[in-house]
Enzyme design. Structure first.
Site, PDB file in Angstrom:
ATOM      1  N   CYS A 136       0.803  -1.227   0.000  1.00  0.00           N
ATOM      2  CA  CYS A 136       0.000   0.000   0.000  1.00  0.00           C
ATOM      3  C   CYS A 136       0.837   1.279   0.000  1.00  0.00           C
ATOM      4  CB  CYS A 136      -0.956  -0.009   1.178  1.00  0.00           C
ATOM      5  SG  CYS A 136      -2.050  -1.450   1.193  1.00  0.00           S
ATOM      6  N   HIS A 184      -2.807   6.901   3.034  1.00  0.00           N
ATOM      7  CA  HIS A 184      -3.332   5.630   2.543  1.00  0.00           C
ATOM      8  C   HIS A 184      -4.663   5.379   3.236  1.00  0.00           C
ATOM      9  CE1 HIS A 184      -4.076   1.515   1.770  1.00  0.00           C
ATOM     10  NE2 HIS A 184      -3.571   1.055   2.899  1.00  0.00           N
ATOM     11  N   ASN A 203     -10.425   0.091   1.330  1.00  0.00           N
ATOM     12  CA  ASN A 203      -8.963   0.104   1.201  1.00  0.00           C
ATOM     13  C   ASN A 203      -8.588  -0.421  -0.183  1.00  0.00           C
ATOM     14  OD1 ASN A 203      -6.222  -0.489   1.269  1.00  0.00           O
ATOM     15  ND2 ASN A 203      -6.255  -1.298   3.341  1.00  0.00           N
TER      16      ASN A 203
END
Length: 328
Positions: free
Chosen positions: A112, A250, A280
């Protein structure tokens, strides 16, 4: 020319929406149980025929259109992903041919943190070879998660975001910081399918191709390392948290994001988040949020924009951009 400007941006998310109500019914929990733990009301999930590359291609094409360029103008393509189209070749190969990219292509797998890693890499490339660069973050983690795994199923969504960098006499990066701690590799992992544990009927039967997470360890280290990288980047830039105009982290989990804000002193009013709508999306989360903020007119020339990410591995990174650039 040693600097760059962000000349174009674009996103691609699947049309299929999976709400927390629907997911809760499948998992045997209530919508409130999910939303209270991660802040996600719905997420986008790929349908048949959609892949990491197809999302990347669509986002990349939109970014190129925004910049007024074509693939023939691109000297370097970087695709950040942890859910590749296949083990070989790199996902960037599929994006390269579909968009008619003229130059080089490679993947970055920093989970990520991948978009931040790619942006710093691209800035270095631009100094050596001042020609346009296309960066795409694309992930389809819904395909790597055990449908019965509540901890991960409630989090993941699919999508892609892209930006086009073009050479400029000014630099947009005020400061950056990247880091990794490989000893934390067990906190989030897919153990089967690689050279350590090749695919067999037994690994498939045991579900070893699904992602596994140690939630508490991820939470603690995500906050710890992201707070560290943010502080180091702001210190390097010689600015304070009050100077930052927009924070684009993020989009992992609202609890993690809020904890990072609390421990750094960053103003929650300056947070850019779409976690509630997309979940996500891993390497895609920062460029999707950035593109939406730009399309919404939220970011203006002279604004300080802080990008900060963390990922399995563990990896982490942050970049402070001055939108519109500063003279070098």
């Amino acid at each position: 020319m040693s600097g760059f400007e962000i000349a174009g941006w674009g996103i691609s998310v699947p049309d299929q929406v999976l709400t927390s109500t629907e997911l809760g019914d499948r998992l045997g929990v209530g919508e409130d149980w999910i939303v209270s733990r991660c802040g996600i009301n719905e997420r986008r999930i790929v349908e048949d025929g959609q892949t990491t590359a197809s999302l990347a291609i669509e986002a990349g094409r939109r970014a190129l259109d925004k910049a007024g360029l074509t693939g023939a103008d691109i000297a370097h393509l970087i695709v950040a992903t942890a859910t590749p189209e296949q083990l070989s070749p790199a996902t960037s190969a599929f994006v390269h041919t579909a968009l008619g990219i003229a130059g080089s292509a490679h993947d970055v797998n920093s989970e990520c943190s991948g978009f931040v890693y790619s942006l710093v890499t691209a800035a270095g490339l631009m100094m050596m070879d001042p020609r346009p660069i296309l960066i795409v973050g694309s992930d389809t983690h819904s395909l790597t998660v055990d449908p019965e795994d509540r901890d991960l199923s409630i989090l993941v969504g699919d999508g892609a975001g892209a930006v086009v960098l073009t050479p400029s006499p000014d630099t947009w990066i005020r400061a950056w910081n990247l880091g990794a701690d490989g000893s934390k590799h067990d906190s989030l992992k897919v153990v089967a399918g690689g050279s350590r544990m090749p695919t067999t009927a037994e690994t498939v039967a045991q579900g070893l191709h699904y992602a596994k997470i140690n939630g508490n360890e991820i939470y603690l280290n995500a906050v710890r390392f992201t707070v560290r990288t943010v502080k180091q980047t702001l210190e390097q830039a010689k600015v304070t948290v009050d100077d930052v105009d927009h924070i684009i982290p993020h989009q992992a989990n609202i609890r993690i994001i809020n904890s990072i804000l609390s421990h750094t002193g960053l103003d929650p009013a300056k947070l850019v988040t779409n976690l509630d709508r997309y979940g996500n999306t891993a390497s895609a989360s920062i460029p999707i949020a950035l593109a939406e903020a730009l399309d919404g007119g939220r970011i203006n020339n002279g604004d300080l924009v802080l990008l900060a990410g963390f990922g399995a591995g563990m990896t982490w990174g942050s970049v402070l951009l001055e939108w519109g650039g500063v003279s070098t």
